[in-house]
Design a protein around this motif. Structure first.
Motif, PDB file in Angstrom:
ATOM      1  N   UNK A 398      49.752  17.616 -25.320  1.00 36.85           N
ATOM      2  CA  UNK A 398      50.861  18.025 -26.181  1.00 36.85           C
ATOM      3  C   UNK A 398      50.652  19.475 -26.570  1.00 36.85           C
ATOM      4  N   UNK A 399      49.470  19.782 -27.108  1.00 30.58           N
ATOM      5  CA  UNK A 399      49.047  21.165 -27.296  1.00 30.58           C
ATOM      6  C   UNK A 399      48.287  21.628 -26.057  1.00 30.58           C
ATOM      7  N   UNK A 400      48.242  22.927 -25.837  1.00 31.53           N
ATOM      8  CA  UNK A 400      47.449  23.475 -24.746  1.00 31.53           C
ATOM      9  C   UNK A 400      45.995  23.525 -25.192  1.00 31.53           C
ATOM     10  N   UNK A 401      45.145  22.731 -24.529  1.00 25.95           N
ATOM     11  CA  UNK A 401      43.738  22.664 -24.890  1.00 25.95           C
ATOM     12  C   UNK A 401      42.950  23.717 -24.119  1.00 25.95           C
ATOM     13  N   UNK A 402      41.965  24.328 -24.762  1.00 28.43           N
ATOM     14  CA  UNK A 402      41.176  25.373 -24.125  1.00 28.43           C
ATOM     15  C   UNK A 402      39.703  25.204 -24.479  1.00 28.43           C
ATOM     16  N   UNK A 403      38.859  25.463 -23.494  1.00 27.66           N
ATOM     17  CA  UNK A 403      37.415  25.489 -23.704  1.00 27.66           C
ATOM     18  C   UNK A 403      36.863  26.755 -23.083  1.00 27.66           C
ATOM     19  N   UNK A 404      35.926  27.402 -23.758  1.00 28.04           N
ATOM     20  CA  UNK A 404      35.280  28.602 -23.226  1.00 28.04           C
ATOM     21  C   UNK A 404      33.827  28.333 -22.846  1.00 28.04           C
ATOM     22  N   UNK A 405      33.417  27.065 -22.932  1.00 32.84           N
ATOM     23  CA  UNK A 405      32.017  26.733 -22.649  1.00 32.84           C
ATOM     24  C   UNK A 405      31.899  25.548 -21.701  1.00 32.84           C
ATOM     25  N   UNK A 406      32.781  25.498 -20.737  1.00 32.81           N
ATOM     26  CA  UNK A 406      32.697  24.465 -19.719  1.00 32.81           C
ATOM     27  C   UNK A 406      32.999  23.071 -20.206  1.00 32.81           C
ATOM     28  N   UNK A 407      33.744  22.970 -21.287  1.00 33.84           N
ATOM     29  CA  UNK A 407      34.113  21.657 -21.803  1.00 33.84           C
ATOM     30  C   UNK A 407      33.158  21.092 -22.824  1.00 33.84           C
ATOM     31  N   UNK A 408      32.205  21.892 -23.288  1.00 32.38           N
ATOM     32  CA  UNK A 408      31.302  21.412 -24.339  1.00 32.38           C
ATOM     33  C   UNK A 408      32.048  21.254 -25.659  1.00 32.38           C
ATOM     34  N   UNK A 409      33.090  22.048 -25.859  1.00 32.58           N
ATOM     35  CA  UNK A 409      33.940  21.934 -27.044  1.00 32.58           C
ATOM     36  C   UNK A 409      35.338  22.417 -26.684  1.00 32.58           C
ATOM     37  N   UNK A 410      36.334  21.979 -27.452  1.00 30.65           N
ATOM     38  CA  UNK A 410      37.728  22.302 -27.168  1.00 30.65           C
ATOM     39  C   UNK A 410      38.453  22.732 -28.438  1.00 30.65           C
ATOM     40  N   UNK A 411      39.461  23.567 -28.243  1.00 30.22           N
ATOM     41  CA  UNK A 411      40.341  23.953 -29.345  1.00 30.22           C
ATOM     42  C   UNK A 411      41.747  24.085 -28.790  1.00 30.22           C
ATOM     43  N   UNK A 412      42.691  24.412 -29.634  1.00 27.67           N
ATOM     44  CA  UNK A 412      44.066  24.619 -29.203  1.00 27.67           C
ATOM     45  C   UNK A 412      44.330  26.096 -28.954  1.00 27.67           C
ATOM     46  N   UNK A 413      45.028  26.394 -27.862  1.00 24.42           N
ATOM     47  CA  UNK A 413      45.587  27.730 -27.669  1.00 24.42           C
ATOM     48  C   UNK A 413      47.007  27.687 -28.220  1.00 24.42           C
ATOM     49  N   UNK A 414      47.165  28.128 -29.437  1.00 24.21           N
ATOM     50  CA  UNK A 414      48.434  27.977 -30.144  1.00 24.21           C
ATOM     51  C   UNK A 414      49.463  29.015 -29.705  1.00 24.21           C
ATOM     52  N   UNK A 415      50.703  28.705 -29.954  1.00 23.94           N
ATOM     53  CA  UNK A 415      51.795  29.632 -29.654  1.00 23.94           C
ATOM     54  C   UNK A 415      52.879  29.053 -28.786  1.00 23.94           C
TER      55      UNK A 415
END
Length: 817
Positions: A398-415
């Motif tokens: 639903x939101x665009x999910x993003x990880x900068x560490x190979x999937x160790x953690x995730x956040x939303x790329x909002x906008x």
């Protein structure tokens, strides 16, 4: 009361001719009629194109490919009248679902192509700011996949593989390709594929193409599985066959360093009128190291360590009824790095896994990109990786999910808007990335960082469910859109001047909208309900010009717990006194005089108990009860309400009302204004005569309550199967007036009583019938080949507006003679 049995599935279609360039495994090349019998026209059903389906509809019998082909020929044979060409109205500033993207870096700036869910291929030559059509209006507009080869050839797979929960999905008629930047397209095989999840071109050989044919979720498409061509589409070979009739291919990815290493996923998914099953034993992840000649199905023996802890059924990649859609992505900067994400049968995240040996072995990623309670992963199922950083991952949700560490953690790329489906990176401009979702196309110049997304300014496509136009001002229009809420052409206190520019006045998946025919300052919107909740509002502007004050009143919900409410819950204004409003679920509710909220705002005027034989929908068969958390109780409801204007007054509502249900029943009451709702009596009409199919439209003659039209979505065999029926004696007797209409569902009916002109909207165009004549005429020319869900006349009767599900709103001078 005489009760009619529940209905099965199937519905809207549109096809083009079969390809001259294909070779398929004839042992698997079958359609819904696998016996290969010839139809009445002597054509082999195996040769007929597959078309597409409107998944909100149903019919009494399975549709065959031969029926679809015949309907296409019937539509093409209907001549056009002399009304001229349809003209695009708008909107251009809203957009709609984009399912895939491709970038041509040989231009400056790069040219970008977008595959629009039911709006064809769009093209931008200014970096994704403005878009225009790069697809013939006469072709099916349903899209599923798009790819560009290194030689510039564009490949488009028609038919969307993102299935609906409560909305609509349309199927196509094969693979197309263009060798001149989208100016010309030719069908290039696999016409019986129904839908495509992905097309991938070998980066080292543009003549080698892989196509993931997903098939249909409502009938058996003949060409399902992973197809492979090594000669530019002249011959297609089934490289990875499904294991059962409900399974097709949904994703495929090539090792960037060694394209002979391939990962592909099959998906077992189906649905019927009321329920869906988006996982099954046919789902699985497959790997080939010899260019698809042999395959290994990967299971939990290839997983190092434990399966992901959020896997609710704890079955991982093993064959299981809970295994759903699987998305795959190789990292361009490190071809040994691969990611997969997959869901359970009803949508929650089931697993996110990482491989560092090109997909041979896997381990659970550090964190879950989605949600175990999200319930929607079957409509997304995509992963994308930054070409310069193998640890920078995006996941569709639903939101665009993003990880900068190979999937160790995730956040939303909002906008961006909700519901992500496609992404493409510009290979010549670092950090320039394009995103396609239910809101259209966005771009970011900072690698998709949160709040860095810019929306396109000109996108001539939207998906309308319903439409209304002011009877005082033809420029004052509203429409309810798939996942774009409800929009209007004006703002409070400011008259509309530019019909290409619309603005929002309601959220969610917009559905029914209305403008009070007597007072254009009063208007309504609804979005997809969650039974038994009603999600509608009444808007009242203070003035057409000057004051910008406006009020909004949210409807209270009159329905008891356990009520069923269709996704497309009807909202109807009483034609005699529009201050009275009708809504429906299991039962029909009428508002008080101008009152839509509060304890005593509504009166229930039909039986309220779901699955009771006395309710208007009647019982729902057990196999059609949806087990999904979010989409349960949305089948087995009233779909149409038609009060007879001549039985009311300007200060009182109609006493005669016609109603229809998704379970194929038509009803009538003549005492709707009884002192209490429980005293209202209903009589079923046409049992055993009218089609047992989803009731899509009912129109009562405003001058004669005994004169009524009903349209059904779905059809049975026979030349008069478009299913527009007329009664002139209040429903005692019925006549099929479908005449020469194509054997395809009719989505809506509009009756111009002063001119005795009847209009119908279908998946093939808009047709008109004058003065009760036998034969229908096509209304106008140039309407895009996508479903038309609503048609309305302006107040002066001079213009007819058509709301398409894919290409926005069009208008045409209405016949006057």
């Amino acid at each position: 009361m005489v009760l009619v049995a529940g209905v099965a599935t199937v519905v809207v279609w549109r096809t083009e001719s079969g390809s001259r360039h294909e070779e398929v495994d004839r042992d698997r090349d079958h359609d819904a009629d696998a016996d290969g019998d010839r139809d009445a026209d002597g054509e082999d059903e195996d040769e007929a194109p597959a078309g597409y389906l409107d998944l909100k509809d149903s019919s009494g019998q399975p549709v065959t490919a031969a029926q679809i082909a015949r309907a296409q020929r019937q539509a093409a044979a209907i001549p056009s009248g002399d009304n001229g060409a349809w003209t695009y109205t708008g909107p251009t500033n809203v957009g709609g679902r984009v399912v895939d993207l491709a970038v041509d870096p040989t231009t400056s700036p790069s040219t970008v192509y977008a595959a629009v869910s039911s709006g064809g291929i769009m093209k931008s030559t200014d970096g994704g700011v403005t878009w225009s059509a790069a697809w013939p209006t006469s072709n099916t507009q349903a899209m599923g996949a798009l790819a560009r080869g290194s030689d510039g050839t564009l490949w488009a797979g028609t038919g969307e593989a993102n299935p609906s929960g409560g909305g609509l999905t349309f199927f196509g008629d094969g693979v197309y390709k263009s060798t001149d930047g989208g100016r010309d397209w030719k069908q290039w095989g696999l016409p019986n594929s129904a839908a495509f999840g992905r097309i991938v071109v070998n980066p080292q050989d543009p003549n080698e193409v892989w196509a993931a044919a997903a098939g249909s979720i409502s009938w058996v498409a003949g060409q399902r599985g992973l197809y492979h061509t090594t000669n530019g589409g002249k011959d297609w070979k089934l490289a990875l066959a499904p294991t059962n009739d409900n399974t097709g291919a949904i994703d495929v990815a090539l090792d960037p360093a060694n394209p002979h290493i391939i990962l592909a996923s099959l998906w077992d998914h189906r649905r019927n009128s009321g329920g869906f099953f988006y996982g099954g034993s046919g789902s699985g992840l497959y790997r080939s190291t010899d260019d698809g000649n042999t395959w290994t199905r990967l299971d939990n023996t290839s997983i190092t360590g434990s399966i992901c802890g959020w896997d609710q059924s704890k079955t991982g990649l093993n064959t299981d009824a809970d295994l759903g859609r699987i998305g795959i992505a190789f990292a361009p900067s490190d071809p040994n790095r691969v990611y997969i994400q997959f869901s359970g049968a009803y949508g929650p995240d089931k697993g996110f896994y990482v491989s560092n040996d090109a997909g041979a072995t896997w381990n659970c990623g550090g964190a879950e990109p989605g949600s175990v309670t999200g319930g929607y992963e079957w409509v997304f199922g995509r992963l994308w990786i930054d070409p310069s950083d193998e640890n920078h991952i995006f996941a569709a949700d639903v939101n665009l999910k993003v990880s900068t560490n190979g999937g160790a953690s995730w956040s939303n790329s909002n906008g961006p808007h909700a519901d992500q489906h496609g992404m493409a990176w510009d290979p010549k401009t670092p950090n320039l990335v394009y995103l396609g979702d239910d809101g259209g196309v966005y771009h970011s110049t900072t690698g998709g960082a949160t709040n860095s997304w810019t929306h396109a300014t000109t996108e001539p496509w939207t998906q309308s469910y319903h439409f209304s136009v002011s009877q005082q001002d033809p420029l004052r229009m509203v429409t309810g859109l798939q996942d774009q809420g409800s929009i209007r052409t004006w703002t409070p206190g400011v008259e509309p001047t530019d019909p290409t520019q619309w603005n929002s006045y309601g959220g969610g998946d917009g559905h029914w909208v209305q403008i009070d025919p007597n007072n254009q300052l009063v208007y309504y919107e609804c979005f997809q309900p969650s039974p038994p909740r009603v999600s509608c509002a009444k808007k009242v502007d203070s003035a057409a010009t000057g004051s910008t004050a406006s009020t909004s009143t949210t409807f209270s919900s009159p329905f008891p717990t356990g009520s069923r409410i269709t996704t497309d819950m009807p909202l109807v204004l009483d034609p005699a006194d529009p201050n009275y409003v009708y809504i429906a679920g299991t039962s029909i509710a009428r508002s008080g005089n101008g009152v839509v909220s509060g304890t005593n705002a509504w009166t229930l005027i039909s039986p309220t108990t779901p699955d009771s034989p006395e309710s208007l929908p009647g019982p729902v068969p057990p196999e059609e009860v949806n087990q999904d958390t979010y989409y349960a109780n949305e089948y087995g409801a009233v779909t149409q309400i038609a009060p007879a204007k001549s039985t009311g007054t300007p200060t009182s509502p109609a006493s005669t009302i016609y109603a229809g249900t998704d379970t194929g029943k038509v009803w009538k009451t003549t005492n709707a204004t009884a002192s209490t709702g429980s005293d209202v009596t209903w009589t079923q009409l046409g049992a055993g005569v009218l089609p047992n199919a989803w009731v899509n439209a009912i129109v009562a003659d405003p001058t004669d309550a005994n004169h009524v039209y009903v349209a059904f979505s779905g059809y049975r065999e026979g030349d008069l199967a478009a299913n527009v029926w007329e009664s002139r004696d209040g429903g005692t007797t019925w006549h099929n007036i479908s005449g020469n209409l194509p054997n395809a569902p009719v989505e809506t009916v509009t009756y111009d009583q002063p001119h005795n002109q009847l209009y119908v909207a279908t998946g093939f165009g808009v047709f008109s019938l004058k003065n009760g004549k036998k034969n229908w005429a096509r209304l106008g020319t140039g309407l895009p080949n996508c479903p038309i869900f609503d048609i309305k006349l302006t107040g002066d009767g001079h213009t007819i507006d058509a709301a398409t599900f894919g290409r926005g709103i069009y208008h045409l001078p209405a016949p006057q003679a």
